[in-house]
Motif scaffolding. Structure first.
Motif, short mmCIF file in Angstrom:
data_model
loop_
_atom_site.label_atom_id
_atom_site.label_comp_id
_atom_site.label_asym_id
_atom_site.label_seq_id
_atom_site.Cartn_x
_atom_site.Cartn_y
_atom_site.Cartn_z
N ARG A 48 32.77 45.73 35.13
CA ARG A 48 32.11 44.86 36.10
C ARG A 48 33.08 44.53 37.23
O ARG A 48 33.17 45.24 38.20
CB ARG A 48 31.61 43.59 35.41
N ARG A 49 33.84 43.48 37.08
CA ARG A 49 34.84 43.15 38.11
C ARG A 49 36.14 42.79 37.42
O ARG A 49 36.17 42.31 36.29
CB ARG A 49 34.35 42.02 39.02
N CYS A 52 36.89 39.10 36.05
CA CYS A 52 35.98 38.54 35.05
C CYS A 52 36.68 38.44 33.69
O CYS A 52 37.21 39.43 33.18
CB CYS A 52 34.74 39.42 34.95
N GLU A 82 35.38 47.94 42.58
CA GLU A 82 36.07 47.51 43.80
C GLU A 82 37.53 47.25 43.46
O GLU A 82 37.90 47.09 42.29
CB GLU A 82 35.42 46.24 44.36
N GLY A 147 35.22 38.85 43.71
CA GLY A 147 34.46 40.08 43.51
C GLY A 147 32.99 39.88 43.20
O GLY A 147 32.47 38.77 43.20
N ASP A 148 32.34 40.99 42.91
CA ASP A 148 30.91 41.02 42.65
C ASP A 148 30.64 40.58 41.21
O ASP A 148 30.76 41.36 40.27
CB ASP A 148 30.39 42.45 42.86
#
Length: 213
Positions: A48-49, A52, A82, A147-148
């Motif tokens: 994911r990021r 996290c 990213e 981040g996302d």
């Protein structure tokens, strides 16, 4: 939607996508995803990021069985979405293996890996028992908000040539395939986890507040 075991749908959808190499054996800075399983079975973990806490915990959990997989000629790669938070992620030792970045989330688009809306995110934090359990499980790993945070991840096991052996897609922030299930999908004895004193669970999460998922 997950694809059926034995299907080549996943491999065909993403094999020509180029990702940026952060750490890996290729001399090229851009690597085609299909090269991961060109010569051997591959576990492809879509992160994911990097900031996290749950993602960091899941990466740490998977990392426990990387030596077992690699000893059996199974390649293990992680792909982020990213670069934001990458340096801290690497310095923290959350993932020491092959690492790539899909800067434009082409894999997610090709495979329709879900992204959670604002209301869905709030619902997971407030009402989802699995997420709440994961958040409260341990508080030992730092995280951040960079981040996302709404994009979900996935884990695929793809055999040499492209046949799908596992298609696990996150349904919430906490879900994660067990190490046993990854070993089994890879054609290995799941009990190797325990023989190597490795314990794993279906959902693994580390967080001490809801803002760092």
């Amino acid at each position: 939607m997950a694809s059926e075991k034995g299907s080549m749908t996943v491999a065909n959808a993403i094999k020509d996508i180029e990702v940026e190499k952060i750490q890996g054996p290729s001399e090229s800075e851009l690597v085609k995803v299909g090269s991961f399983w060109e010569n051997q079975t591959a576990v492809v973990h879509i992160l994911r990021r990097f900031g996290c806490r749950l993602c960091r915990a899941n990466a740490l959990e998977l990392q426990k069985i990387v030596p077992i997989l690699e000893a059996n000629n199974i390649r293990v790669v992680a792909v982020g979405i990213e670069k934001l938070g990458l340096e801290e992620f690497q310095q923290g030792g959350y993932w020491n293996g092959e690492l790539y970045i899909d800067n434009e989330k082409k894999i997610h688009r090709a495979l329709e890996i879900k992204s959670v809306g604002v209301l869905g995110t709030l619902n997971m934090l407030v009402a989802n028992k699995d997420v709440k359990k994961a958040l409260s499980k341990t508080k030992g790993v730092p995280g951040n908000l960079k981040g996302d945070g709404r994009q979900l991840g996935a884990t695929f096991v793809i055999s040499k040539g492209g046949n799908l052996l596992m298609d696990f897609r996150q349904q919430d922030f906490a879900s994660h395939p067990s190490n046993e299930s990854i070993l089994k999908a890879s054609g290995l004895d799941p009990s190797l986890c325990f023989q190597n004193d490795v314990q794993s669970t279906e959902t693994v999460g580390i967080c001490d507040d809801k803002c760092s998922i």
